[in-house]
Design a protein around this motif. Structure first.
Motif, PDB file in Angstrom:
ATOM      1  N   ALA A  32       9.161  11.593  10.168  1.00  0.00           N
ATOM      2  CA  ALA A  32       8.153  11.125   9.082  1.00  0.00           C
ATOM      3  C   ALA A  32       8.497   9.937   8.573  1.00  0.00           C
ATOM      4  O   ALA A  32       7.514   8.970   8.123  1.00  0.00           O
ATOM      5  CB  ALA A  32       8.284  12.357   8.042  1.00  0.00           C
ATOM      6  N   ALA A  33       9.889   9.652   8.214  1.00  0.00           N
ATOM      7  CA  ALA A  33      10.284   8.457   7.503  1.00  0.00           C
ATOM      8  C   ALA A  33       9.999   7.355   8.293  1.00  0.00           C
ATOM      9  O   ALA A  33       9.506   6.229   7.963  1.00  0.00           O
ATOM     10  CB  ALA A  33      11.901   8.629   7.048  1.00  0.00           C
ATOM     11  N   LEU A  36       6.382   6.644   8.410  1.00  0.00           N
ATOM     12  CA  LEU A  36       5.728   5.856   7.100  1.00  0.00           C
ATOM     13  C   LEU A  36       6.233   4.547   7.043  1.00  0.00           C
ATOM     14  O   LEU A  36       5.407   3.549   6.614  1.00  0.00           O
ATOM     15  CB  LEU A  36       6.318   6.751   6.108  1.00  0.00           C
ATOM     16  N   GLY A  37       7.451   4.317   7.668  1.00  0.00           N
ATOM     17  CA  GLY A  37       8.074   3.038   7.694  1.00  0.00           C
ATOM     18  C   GLY A  37       7.042   1.979   8.441  1.00  0.00           C
ATOM     19  O   GLY A  37       6.614   1.043   8.021  1.00  0.00           O
ATOM     20  N   VAL A  39       3.711   2.348   9.187  1.00  0.00           N
ATOM     21  CA  VAL A  39       2.411   2.240   8.546  1.00  0.00           C
ATOM     22  C   VAL A  39       2.695   1.535   7.214  1.00  0.00           C
ATOM     23  O   VAL A  39       1.928   0.276   6.916  1.00  0.00           O
ATOM     24  CB  VAL A  39       1.831   3.606   8.017  1.00  0.00           C
ATOM     25  N   ASN A  40       3.711   1.426   6.549  1.00  0.00           N
ATOM     26  CA  ASN A  40       4.230   0.481   5.423  1.00  0.00           C
ATOM     27  C   ASN A  40       4.285  -0.835   5.872  1.00  0.00           C
ATOM     28  O   ASN A  40       3.682  -1.706   5.151  1.00  0.00           O
ATOM     29  CB  ASN A  40       5.369   1.211   4.789  1.00  0.00           C
ATOM     30  N   VAL A  42       2.494  -2.239   7.987  1.00  0.00           N
ATOM     31  CA  VAL A  42       1.078  -2.752   8.415  1.00  0.00           C
ATOM     32  C   VAL A  42       0.483  -2.968   6.936  1.00  0.00           C
ATOM     33  O   VAL A  42      -0.360  -3.854   6.771  1.00  0.00           O
ATOM     34  CB  VAL A  42       0.242  -1.580   9.127  1.00  0.00           C
ATOM     35  N   THR A  43       0.452  -1.812   6.066  1.00  0.00           N
ATOM     36  CA  THR A  43      -0.095  -1.896   4.822  1.00  0.00           C
ATOM     37  C   THR A  43       0.078  -2.778   3.731  1.00  0.00           C
ATOM     38  O   THR A  43      -0.427  -3.431   2.965  1.00  0.00           O
ATOM     39  CB  THR A  43      -0.552  -0.408   4.291  1.00  0.00           C
ATOM     40  N   LYS A  44       1.513  -3.194   3.753  1.00  0.00           N
ATOM     41  CA  LYS A  44       2.194  -3.959   2.777  1.00  0.00           C
ATOM     42  C   LYS A  44       1.596  -5.026   2.376  1.00  0.00           C
ATOM     43  O   LYS A  44       1.061  -5.622   1.380  1.00  0.00           O
ATOM     44  CB  LYS A  44       3.718  -3.984   2.913  1.00  0.00           C
ATOM     45  N   VAL A  46      -1.297  -6.224   3.601  1.00  0.00           N
ATOM     46  CA  VAL A  46      -2.780  -6.005   3.103  1.00  0.00           C
ATOM     47  C   VAL A  46      -2.826  -5.827   1.460  1.00  0.00           C
ATOM     48  O   VAL A  46      -3.557  -6.535   0.894  1.00  0.00           O
ATOM     49  CB  VAL A  46      -3.662  -4.887   3.703  1.00  0.00           C
ATOM     50  N   ILE A  47      -2.063  -4.932   0.922  1.00  0.00           N
ATOM     51  CA  ILE A  47      -2.105  -4.579  -0.460  1.00  0.00           C
ATOM     52  C   ILE A  47      -1.581  -5.745  -1.154  1.00  0.00           C
ATOM     53  O   ILE A  47      -2.126  -6.099  -2.139  1.00  0.00           O
ATOM     54  CB  ILE A  47      -0.849  -3.538  -0.611  1.00  0.00           C
ATOM     55  N   ARG A  50      -4.397  -8.287  -1.314  1.00  0.00           N
ATOM     56  CA  ARG A  50      -5.461  -7.947  -2.027  1.00  0.00           C
ATOM     57  C   ARG A  50      -5.019  -8.080  -3.852  1.00  0.00           C
ATOM     58  O   ARG A  50      -5.898  -8.366  -4.495  1.00  0.00           O
ATOM     59  CB  ARG A  50      -5.754  -6.410  -1.908  1.00  0.00           C
ATOM     60  N   GLU A  54      -6.986 -10.386  -6.437  1.00  0.00           N
ATOM     61  CA  GLU A  54      -7.433  -9.664  -7.849  1.00  0.00           C
ATOM     62  C   GLU A  54      -7.120 -10.661  -8.696  1.00  0.00           C
ATOM     63  O   GLU A  54      -7.852 -10.922  -9.674  1.00  0.00           O
ATOM     64  CB  GLU A  54      -7.072  -8.283  -7.818  1.00  0.00           C
ATOM     65  N   LEU A 125      -6.666  -6.289 -16.004  1.00  0.00           N
ATOM     66  CA  LEU A 125      -5.917  -6.128 -14.584  1.00  0.00           C
ATOM     67  C   LEU A 125      -5.524  -4.722 -14.547  1.00  0.00           C
ATOM     68  O   LEU A 125      -5.728  -4.387 -13.669  1.00  0.00           O
ATOM     69  CB  LEU A 125      -4.243  -6.728 -14.895  1.00  0.00           C
TER      70      LEU A 125
ATOM     71  N   TYR B  70       7.678   3.118  -1.156  1.00  0.00           N
ATOM     72  CA  TYR B  70       6.748   4.130  -0.564  1.00  0.00           C
ATOM     73  C   TYR B  70       7.027   5.294  -0.228  1.00  0.00           C
ATOM     74  O   TYR B  70       6.275   6.124   0.154  1.00  0.00           O
ATOM     75  CB  TYR B  70       6.199   3.465   0.692  1.00  0.00           C
ATOM     76  N   LEU B  71       8.240   5.817  -0.151  1.00  0.00           N
ATOM     77  CA  LEU B  71       8.967   6.705   0.188  1.00  0.00           C
ATOM     78  C   LEU B  71       9.153   7.922  -1.144  1.00  0.00           C
ATOM     79  O   LEU B  71       9.306   9.049  -1.192  1.00  0.00           O
ATOM     80  CB  LEU B  71      10.252   6.926   0.630  1.00  0.00           C
TER      81      LEU B  71
ATOM     82  N   SER C  82       4.282  13.439   3.930  1.00  0.00           N
ATOM     83  CA  SER C  82       4.191  12.397   4.771  1.00  0.00           C
ATOM     84  C   SER C  82       2.670  11.915   4.892  1.00  0.00           C
ATOM     85  O   SER C  82       2.575  10.954   4.758  1.00  0.00           O
ATOM     86  CB  SER C  82       4.983  12.575   6.215  1.00  0.00           C
ATOM     87  N   LEU C  86       0.923   8.641   3.821  1.00  0.00           N
ATOM     88  CA  LEU C  86       0.220   7.776   4.657  1.00  0.00           C
ATOM     89  C   LEU C  86      -1.137   7.526   4.059  1.00  0.00           C
ATOM     90  O   LEU C  86      -1.742   6.453   3.920  1.00  0.00           O
ATOM     91  CB  LEU C  86      -0.013   8.530   6.069  1.00  0.00           C
ATOM     92  N   MET C  89      -0.983   5.024   1.108  1.00  0.00           N
ATOM     93  CA  MET C  89      -1.107   3.808   1.287  1.00  0.00           C
ATOM     94  C   MET C  89      -2.211   3.061   1.999  1.00  0.00           C
ATOM     95  O   MET C  89      -2.478   1.911   1.562  1.00  0.00           O
ATOM     96  CB  MET C  89       0.143   3.646   2.654  1.00  0.00           C
ATOM     97  N   LYS C  92      -4.681   2.487  -0.848  1.00  0.00           N
ATOM     98  CA  LYS C  92      -4.473   1.321  -1.571  1.00  0.00           C
ATOM     99  C   LYS C  92      -4.636   0.190  -0.859  1.00  0.00           C
ATOM    100  O   LYS C  92      -5.033  -0.760  -1.641  1.00  0.00           O
ATOM    101  CB  LYS C  92      -2.855   1.296  -1.815  1.00  0.00           C
ATOM    102  N   ALA C  93      -4.447   0.153   0.375  1.00  0.00           N
ATOM    103  CA  ALA C  93      -4.736  -1.066   1.119  1.00  0.00           C
ATOM    104  C   ALA C  93      -6.283  -1.289   1.132  1.00  0.00           C
ATOM    105  O   ALA C  93      -6.646  -2.653   1.369  1.00  0.00           O
ATOM    106  CB  ALA C  93      -4.230  -1.187   2.476  1.00  0.00           C
ATOM    107  N   TYR C  94      -7.150  -0.377   1.463  1.00  0.00           N
ATOM    108  CA  TYR C  94      -8.427  -0.545   2.189  1.00  0.00           C
ATOM    109  C   TYR C  94      -9.488  -0.153   0.937  1.00  0.00           C
ATOM    110  O   TYR C  94     -10.428  -0.507   1.136  1.00  0.00           O
ATOM    111  CB  TYR C  94      -8.648   0.021   3.335  1.00  0.00           C
TER     112      TYR C  94
END
Lengths: 197, 197, 273
Positions: A32-33, A36-37, A39-40, A42-44, A46-47, A50, A54, A125, B70-71, C82, C86, C89, C92-94
Motif C-alpha cells: 500500500a505504501a 501511494l508513494g 501515485v504521490n 505523479v500527483t505532487k 500537478v498539485i 495548480r 491559483e 485564498l 500524504y500518508l 490506501s 489515492l 491525491m 486534489k490534483a485534478y
C-alpha cells in the motif's frame, strides 16, 4: 501496526500463529505504501503547479496594473508578502497574505495595497464559511467595498460609511474576519514603508 | 491562555463537533438513548481523542519532516485503531472498574469519525502540541455535551405523542435539528469576548 | 447458471433501494449530512465513496483467503485507507474545487461505516465479481441519497440548482456541456426578490441538514412500510461495522441497547446470501 498484530495474538503459544498474521499485514501495508508513494510522485507536481497558478491568478486579481511580482518575502511580524512591479519596472505596491478567524475556520485573504497605502483589491485564498451566508463574501459586491480604502477599516451592519464597510447580512463574523485580515495587511504595509523611508 | 479558553469554548459551543461539524453522528444517534450510556460513550471518546492526539502529533511532525505527509490518513487511522486496542487491553488488566464502565464503547470508537476528524483538524489548523491537546479535549467535551443533552431530549420524546410517520429515527433527527439550531445562538460569543484578538 | 445471474443482479440492486446504506441501514450519516449543501458536492462525495467502496471490495475479496482472520480488521483498514488516500491525491490534483468543498470529509471516508461494513459483512466472505457489484450498488445507493439531500437543501436554502457544476467537470476540460453551471433561480426570475421571497438559509446550516434527513427518512420509512418492510432503525451496535469485532462484549452491548437490532439481521442475511 506491528504492535497491533502482536497484541491480540499474545495468548497463542505457537510462534507461527503470531508471525503469519504479522507478516501478511506487513506485506499489505508495504504494498500500500509503495503504491501511494508512486501515485504521490505523479500527483505532487500537478498539485504544486495548480496551487502556484491559483496564487498567481489571485495576485493578478487584486492588483490589475501590476505586471511582475517579486519572490515571496516575509515581514518582521511573519506576514508573507510580494512586491508588485508595473510594466515599466516601477514599484507599484505590495500584495499581502493574511488570515482572519471566520465562522468556519481561518479565512486566507490576499490584499493588494498600492504605493499610497490604498487597497487595490482583495481575493480569498481559502474560505470555508456557511454557504448562503458567510460565503457571500466571495461576491464582488462585498469584495469591491475594500477598494480605495486605507487606514483602519471598520464594519457596520447597516450601511457603508467613509471608514466602515457594510457587513454581509447575517454574517457579521465573516465580515469582521475579512476586515481584520485586510487591516493586518494595511498595518504591515505601514511598517514596511516606514522602514523603507 | 486566552487562546486555550477560546479553543475550549469553540469545542463546546460554537464549533461543536456533533451539532455544527457533523462529526460522530453515528454514536450521537445510536448510543444517546439513555443517559448512562451516552455519558460512558462520551468519557471514552474524550479519553481516546486526547490520547490519540498526544500520539499522532509527534508522528505527524516526523511525517512532514520526511515529506511523507500524504500518508497521514492511513497512518493516523492505524495508530488510532492500535491505540484503542491497547487502551482496551491495559484497562482490562489494570483498571477493571473503568473497563466495566467504558470498555464496551472502545471498539466502536475506532470507526468514530470524530476521533480521526479531530486529529486531522489539529494538523490542518497548524496547532502546536499543547493547543492540539486542548482542542481535542474541548472537542471531546463538546461531543459529550451534545450526547448528554440529547439523551435528555430523547427521554422527553419517548413519553410523547408523535405523528405516526415521524416515529422512530425521523423525530430523532428533527429533534437533533432543533438542538443544533439552538446552538447557533452561541455564534460570535468568542469574538465578542475578544478571545481571538 | 441462471440462478447465479439472478443473484448477481440482486446483489447489485439491493444496495440501491432495498438496503440503501443511508436511508435503510443508516450508515455513513456524517458524510451524508455534512457535505450535502449542494447537489454537486453530494454527487462528488458519492462518487468518491463509490470508487473507494468498489476498489476496496475487490481487493479485500481477492485477499480474503490470504488475510488471517485475526488481523482482518486492521488489514481491511489498511486497504481502505490506501484507496482513500489515492482518491484524495487524485481529487486534489485534478478536481481542486471538490477537494476544497469536501475538506476534511474526503480523508474521513476512511471511517465511513459503509465501507468497513461492506468489507466485513460481504467482501470478506464472497467472490470478486459479486463483491464488486455489491460495492457498486451500495455506492450508487449512497450517491443517490447524497444527491437527494443536496438537491433539496440547495434549492430551499440557496434558491439554486446544480451550481458549481463546472468546477466538478473541470476534469474534462473547460466549458463542458456548453458551460452550463447550474441555475440561480433568483437571477433567472428577478421577480422572486421583489416578492421578498428569501431563500431559507437555515437549510444550508447544520440544523437544516438534520431536518432534511429526518423528513427524507420519514418518507422512505413510509414507502418501505407500504412494501411491507421495516422502519429504518439505528442501534448502538446494529449499524456498527465493529459489532462483530467486539464479540466478547456482544451481550453487554445488547444490554446497553435493549431493542433487538433490525440491522444486523439484515446484515446476516446479506452474509448468508
Amino acid at each position: 501496526m506491528e504492535e497491533k498484530t502482536t497484541a491480540p495474538a499474545k495468548k497463542e503459544s505457537n510462534l507461527k500463529l503470531i508471525l503469519v498474521p504479522a507478516l501478511v499485514l506487513l506485506l499489505i501495508s508495504g504494498i500500500a505504501a509503495l503504491l501511494l508513494g508512486l501515485v504521490n510522485d505523479v500527483t505532487k507536481p500537478v498539485i504544486a503547479e495548480r496551487e502556484k497558478e491559483e496564487t498567481a491568478a489571485a495576485m493578478r486579481a487584486v492588483m490589475a496594473e501590476a505586471a511582475e511580482f517579486s519572490e515571496e518575502k516575509t515581514a518582521e511580524d511573519g506576514t508573507v508578502y510580494y512586491e508588485a512591479y508595473a510594466a515599466d519596472g516601477s514599484l507599484c505596491g505590495c500584495i499581502f497574505t493574511t488570515t482572519g478567524s471566520g465562522y468556519g475556520g481561518e479565512i486566507g485573504v490576499m490584499t493588494g495595497v498600492d504605493a499610497e497605502g490604498k487597497v487595490t483589491g482583495i481575493a480569498f485564498l481559502s474560505i470555508n464559511e456557511t454557504p448562503g451566508m458567510g460565503m457571500k463574501a466571495q461576491n464582488d459586491d462585498f469584495k469591491n467595498q475594500y477598494i480605495g480604502r486605507s487606514g483602519e477599516i471598520g464594519v457596520n451592519k447597516a450601511a457603508a460609511t467613509d471608514t466602515e464597510i457594510q457587513a454581509i447580512t447575517g454574517a457579521t463574523i465573516t465580515s469582521k474576519a475579512v476586515t481584520g485580515a485586510v487591516n493586518a495587511a494595511l498595518r504591515c504595509f505601514e511598517q514596511i514603508s516606514g522602514e523603507a523611508k | 491562555m486566552k487562546f486555550y479558553l477560546a479553543l475550549l469554548l469553540m469545542g463546546l459551543l460554537t464549533q461543536n463537533f456533533v451539532l455544527s461539524k457533523f462529526l460522530g453522528i453515528c454514536p450521537f444517534l445510536g448510543v444517546s438513548k439513555k443517559l448512562d450510556t451516552s455519558a460512558g460513550m462520551s468519557a471514552a471518546v474524550v479519553l481516546v481523542m486526547v490520547l490519540a492526539t498526544a500520539v499522532t502529533w509527534p508522528i505527524n511532525v516526523f511525517l512532514e519532516n520526511n515529506d511523507l505527509a500524504y500518508l497521514q490518513t492511513i497512518v493516523f487511522i492505524l495508530v488510532i485503531a492500535a491505540l484503542v486496542q491497547l487502551i482496551e487491553i491495559v484497562m482490562k488488566k489494570y483498571l477493571k472498574p473503568l473497563y466495566k464502565a467504558l470498555g464496551i464503547y472502545l471498539p466502536l470508537i475506532t470507526t468514530n469519525c470524530a476521533v480521526l476528524g479531530v486529529v486531522l483538524l489539529n494538523v490542518d489548523n497548524g496547532y502546536n502540541y499543547m493547543q492540539s491537546l486542548v482542542n481535542s479535549f474541548a472537542a471531546g467535551l463538546g461531543f459529550g455535551l451534545a450526547m448528554i443533552m440529547f439523551a435528555g431530549v430523547r427521554g422527553r420524546i419517548e413519553n410523547n405523542d408523535i405523528p405516526k410517520f415521524l416515529e422512530g429515527l425521523p423525530i430523532t433527527l428533527i429533534a437533533a435539528a432543533l438542538v443544533s439550531l439552538s446552538f447557533l445562538g452561541f455564534a460570535g460569543i468568542i469574538e465578542n469576548m475578544g478571545l481571538l484578538a | 447458471m441462471a440462478a447465479e445471474k439472478k443473484s448477481l443482479g440482486k446483489e447489485f440492486t439491493k444496495g440501491i433501494i432495498k438496503q440503501n446504506p443511508v436511508m435503510r441501514l443508516v450508515l455513513g450519516t456524517c458524510a451524508t449530512l455534512a457535505v450535502t449543501t449542494s447537489l454537486v458536492n453530494g454527487f462528488g462525495m458519492g462518487v468518491s465513496v463509490t470508487i473507494v467502496l468498489v476498489c476496496s471490495n475487490i481487493v479485500i475479496s481477492l485477499l480474503r483467503k490470504a488475510i488471517p482472520n485475526k488481523v482482518r480488521i486492521p488489514a481491511y483498514i489498511v486497504v481502505i485507507a490506501s484507496f482513500v488516500t489515492l482518491v484524495q491525491m487524485l481529487v486534489k490534483a485534478y478536481v481542486p474545487a471538490l477537494d476544497k468543498s469536501l475538506g476534511i470529509f474526503l480523508p474521513l471516508i476512511v471511517v465511513n461505516c459503509i465501507i468497513l461494513g461492506r468489507a466485513e459483512a460481504f467482501a470478506g466472505k464472497n467472490g470478486v465479481l459479486v463483491s464488486a457489484l455489491d460495492g457498486l450498488g451500495m455506492g450508487i445507493g449512497f450517491t443517490a441519497a447524497c444527491c437527494a439531500m443536496g438537491v433539496i437543501r440547495e434549492f430551499l436554502g440557496g434558491g439554486t440548482f446544480m451550481t458549481g457544476l463546472q468546477s466538478l467537470l473541470s476534469v474534462f476540460g473547460e466549458n463542458v456541456l456548453g458551460g452550463f453551471d447550474g441555475i440561480d433561480f433568483y437571477k433567472a426570475f428577478p421577480f422572486l426578490e421583489k416578492l421578498t421571497l428569501q431563500p431559507m438559509t437555515i437549510m444550508l446550516l447544520p440544523s437544516g441538514g438534520f431536518f432534511t434527513f429526518g423528513i427524507l427518512m420519514a418518507v422512505t420509512n413510509r414507502l418501505a412500510e407500504r412494501k411491507g418492510g421495516k422502519k429504518a432503525e439505528l442501534n448502538g451496535c446494529g449499524s456498527c461495522p465493529m459489532a462483530a469485532v467486539c464479540g466478547a462484549n456482544k451481550a453487554e452491548c445488547a444490554g446497553a441497547e435493549k431493542e433487538t437490532a433490525a440491522v444486523p439481521a439484515e446484515k446476516k442475511e446479506a452474509a448468508a446470501e
